[in-house]
Write a protein that holds these residues in place. Structure first.
Motif, PDB file in Angstrom:
ATOM      1  N   ILE A   1      10.570  32.363   4.108  1.00 52.73           N
ATOM      2  CA  ILE A   1      10.542  31.770   2.774  1.00 52.73           C
ATOM      3  C   ILE A   1      10.247  30.277   2.860  1.00 52.73           C
ATOM      4  O   ILE A   1       9.494  29.720   2.049  1.00 52.73           O
ATOM      5  CB  ILE A   1      11.878  32.035   2.054  1.00 52.73           C
ATOM      6  N   ALA A   2      10.834  29.601   3.865  1.00 52.05           N
ATOM      7  CA  ALA A   2      10.553  28.175   4.055  1.00 52.05           C
ATOM      8  C   ALA A   2       9.078  27.949   4.355  1.00 52.05           C
ATOM      9  O   ALA A   2       8.456  27.001   3.846  1.00 52.05           O
ATOM     10  CB  ALA A   2      11.422  27.627   5.186  1.00 52.05           C
ATOM     11  N   MET A   3       8.472  28.810   5.178  1.00 52.50           N
ATOM     12  CA  MET A   3       7.049  28.689   5.476  1.00 52.50           C
ATOM     13  C   MET A   3       6.199  28.887   4.227  1.00 52.50           C
ATOM     14  O   MET A   3       5.185  28.219   4.019  1.00 52.50           O
ATOM     15  CB  MET A   3       6.649  29.721   6.533  1.00 52.50           C
ATOM     16  N   LEU A   4       6.610  29.838   3.380  1.00 57.37           N
ATOM     17  CA  LEU A   4       5.888  30.091   2.134  1.00 57.37           C
ATOM     18  C   LEU A   4       5.916  28.863   1.233  1.00 57.37           C
ATOM     19  O   LEU A   4       4.887  28.457   0.666  1.00 57.37           O
ATOM     20  CB  LEU A   4       6.509  31.294   1.417  1.00 57.37           C
ATOM     21  N   VAL A   5       7.084  28.260   1.099  1.00 55.53           N
ATOM     22  CA  VAL A   5       7.214  27.058   0.265  1.00 55.53           C
ATOM     23  C   VAL A   5       6.363  25.925   0.829  1.00 55.53           C
ATOM     24  O   VAL A   5       5.663  25.218   0.082  1.00 55.53           O
ATOM     25  CB  VAL A   5       8.699  26.632   0.187  1.00 55.53           C
TER      26      VAL A   5
ATOM     27  N   ALA B   1      -4.320  24.814   6.840  1.00 54.06           N
ATOM     28  CA  ALA B   1      -2.890  24.750   7.126  1.00 54.06           C
ATOM     29  C   ALA B   1      -2.101  25.674   6.209  1.00 54.06           C
ATOM     30  O   ALA B   1      -1.158  26.349   6.644  1.00 54.06           O
ATOM     31  CB  ALA B   1      -2.391  23.314   6.979  1.00 54.06           C
ATOM     32  N   SER B   2      -2.486  25.734   4.943  1.00 53.71           N
ATOM     33  CA  SER B   2      -1.797  26.614   3.995  1.00 53.71           C
ATOM     34  C   SER B   2      -1.929  28.076   4.407  1.00 53.71           C
ATOM     35  O   SER B   2      -0.958  28.841   4.366  1.00 53.71           O
ATOM     36  CB  SER B   2      -2.368  26.422   2.590  1.00 53.71           C
ATOM     37  N   ILE B   3      -3.142  28.457   4.826  1.00 55.11           N
ATOM     38  CA  ILE B   3      -3.347  29.845   5.266  1.00 55.11           C
ATOM     39  C   ILE B   3      -2.474  30.171   6.469  1.00 55.11           C
ATOM     40  O   ILE B   3      -1.864  31.244   6.556  1.00 55.11           O
ATOM     41  CB  ILE B   3      -4.839  30.071   5.594  1.00 55.11           C
ATOM     42  N   LEU B   4      -2.390  29.231   7.411  1.00 56.73           N
ATOM     43  CA  LEU B   4      -1.542  29.452   8.581  1.00 56.73           C
ATOM     44  C   LEU B   4      -0.070  29.558   8.192  1.00 56.73           C
ATOM     45  O   LEU B   4       0.655  30.415   8.706  1.00 56.73           O
ATOM     46  CB  LEU B   4      -1.744  28.319   9.585  1.00 56.73           C
ATOM     47  N   PHE B   5       0.380  28.704   7.276  1.00 57.28           N
ATOM     48  CA  PHE B   5       1.766  28.774   6.825  1.00 57.28           C
ATOM     49  C   PHE B   5       2.062  30.117   6.157  1.00 57.28           C
ATOM     50  O   PHE B   5       3.127  30.703   6.360  1.00 57.28           O
ATOM     51  CB  PHE B   5       2.065  27.636   5.865  1.00 57.28           C
TER      52      PHE B   5
ATOM     53  N   GLY C   1       0.554  32.873   6.800  1.00 52.87           N
ATOM     54  CA  GLY C   1       0.612  33.846   7.887  1.00 52.87           C
ATOM     55  C   GLY C   1       1.945  33.812   8.605  1.00 52.87           C
ATOM     56  O   GLY C   1       2.526  34.869   8.913  1.00 52.87           O
ATOM     57  N   PHE C   2       2.465  32.604   8.878  1.00 52.42           N
ATOM     58  CA  PHE C   2       3.788  32.481   9.489  1.00 52.42           C
ATOM     59  C   PHE C   2       4.863  33.110   8.602  1.00 52.42           C
ATOM     60  O   PHE C   2       5.792  33.764   9.086  1.00 52.42           O
ATOM     61  CB  PHE C   2       4.126  31.013   9.732  1.00 52.42           C
ATOM     62  N   ALA C   3       4.741  32.880   7.289  1.00 49.73           N
ATOM     63  CA  ALA C   3       5.723  33.424   6.355  1.00 49.73           C
ATOM     64  C   ALA C   3       5.743  34.948   6.417  1.00 49.73           C
ATOM     65  O   ALA C   3       6.817  35.572   6.493  1.00 49.73           O
ATOM     66  CB  ALA C   3       5.407  32.954   4.935  1.00 49.73           C
TER      67      ALA C   3
ATOM     68  N   TYR D   1       8.378  39.789   8.013  1.00 48.76           N
ATOM     69  CA  TYR D   1       8.229  41.140   8.573  1.00 48.76           C
ATOM     70  C   TYR D   1       9.232  41.374   9.699  1.00 48.76           C
ATOM     71  O   TYR D   1       9.864  42.426   9.787  1.00 48.76           O
ATOM     72  CB  TYR D   1       6.805  41.340   9.083  1.00 48.76           C
ATOM     73  N   GLU D   2       9.376  40.364  10.571  1.00 49.60           N
ATOM     74  CA  GLU D   2      10.347  40.486  11.663  1.00 49.60           C
ATOM     75  C   GLU D   2      11.771  40.657  11.136  1.00 49.60           C
ATOM     76  O   GLU D   2      12.561  41.423  11.684  1.00 49.60           O
ATOM     77  CB  GLU D   2      10.277  39.248  12.565  1.00 49.60           C
ATOM     78  N   GLY D   3      12.083  39.929  10.053  1.00 45.49           N
ATOM     79  CA  GLY D   3      13.431  40.004   9.509  1.00 45.49           C
ATOM     80  C   GLY D   3      13.723  41.273   8.739  1.00 45.49           C
ATOM     81  O   GLY D   3      14.877  41.706   8.651  1.00 45.49           O
TER      82      GLY D   3
END
Length: 242
Positions: free
Chosen positions: A74-78, A172-176, A178-180, A185-187
């Motif tokens: 969620i932090a990555m999404l924000v 950078a937004s696209i990568l963030f 993707g991280f989100a 998914y892992e969680g």
């Protein structure tokens, strides 16, 4: 202690190579000053590995990594939405540049702290601290992770010098994002229906709010550009005093 330091340094450094944390560090370096990113990562890593050593050496317990992974997602999404919105300052806001630096520092630090709480490097640190000197593991794991992320920051900083600012922001937004998706998914991989629905609801609300803020920012920028163009036209049409 020295043996624990060297072992933990080697294990964490190798584990970080190609990890999402290293990719995150490079992404931040594309967008912000490298020393702010490195300092934030160092503080977050020191704190996370202190928690890891405490739980591994003194309590022999583990943290709810699934929940931490979702929160990190969620932090990555924000942060991705924030990056897409843009951080440009108007002339009247230039005096507040130090506040922007502080906000970037705390945002990067918080994101890394949450991401690392559910990462394999934390689990490795907990495991190492159960059988090795806790201080050596803490120092070695922290230095190992910071060193690996520093390499990624150097790459990101070099790339940033050759790319347009808007392209950097979009990439950078696209990568963030993707991280989100990766972290959430892992969680939620083994979660029940309730946390999945709660996470999806939170994502929908955050995305909706982010889209609204981005559109409002675009309209404000367009209005400011229109006013500036009108003022320029008026100035050029005025007769020159003799």
């Amino acid at each position: 202690m020295l043996a624990a330091l060297l072992v933990s340094f080697g294990v964490i450094f190798v584990a970080e190579l190609g990890d999402k944390s290293q990719l995150m560090a490079m992404t931040y370096a594309l967008r912000y000053r490298w020393w702010i990113v490195l300092l934030a990562i160092t503080v977050a890593t020191t704190a996370v590995h202190a928690v890891s050593v405490f739980f591994g050496h003194f309590l022999g317990l583990s943290l709810p990594t699934a929940l931490m992974s979702v929160l990190a997602g969620i932090a990555m999404l924000v942060f991705g939405l924030w990056t897409l919105r843009g951080d440009s300052l108007t002339e009247s806001e230039s005096s507040k540049a130090t506040r922007v630096g502080a906000s970037v520092f705390f945002a990067v630090m918080s994101a890394f702290f949450l991401a690392e709480l559910g990462d394999k490097t934390m689990l490795a640190t907990i495991t190492l601290s159960t059988n090795h000197n806790w201080l050596g593991v803490w120092i070695g794991s922290t230095v190992g992770m910071v060193a690996a992320d520093a390499l990624a920051i150097a790459v990101g900083a070099l790339l940033g010098k050759h790319l347009p600012e808007r392209s950097i922001a979009i990439g950078a937004s696209i990568l963030f994002f993707g991280f989100a998706a990766w972290l959430m998914y892992e969680g939620l991989a083994d979660a029940t229906a309730v946390p999945i629905v709660a996470t999806i609801s939170a994502v929908v609300v955050i995305v909706g709010l982010g889209v609204w803020l981005i559109r409002r920012n675009r309209r404000s920028e367009s209005g400011a550009q229109a006013v500036e163009a009108d003022e320029t036209t008026d100035d050029s049409s005025r007769p020159i005093a003799r």
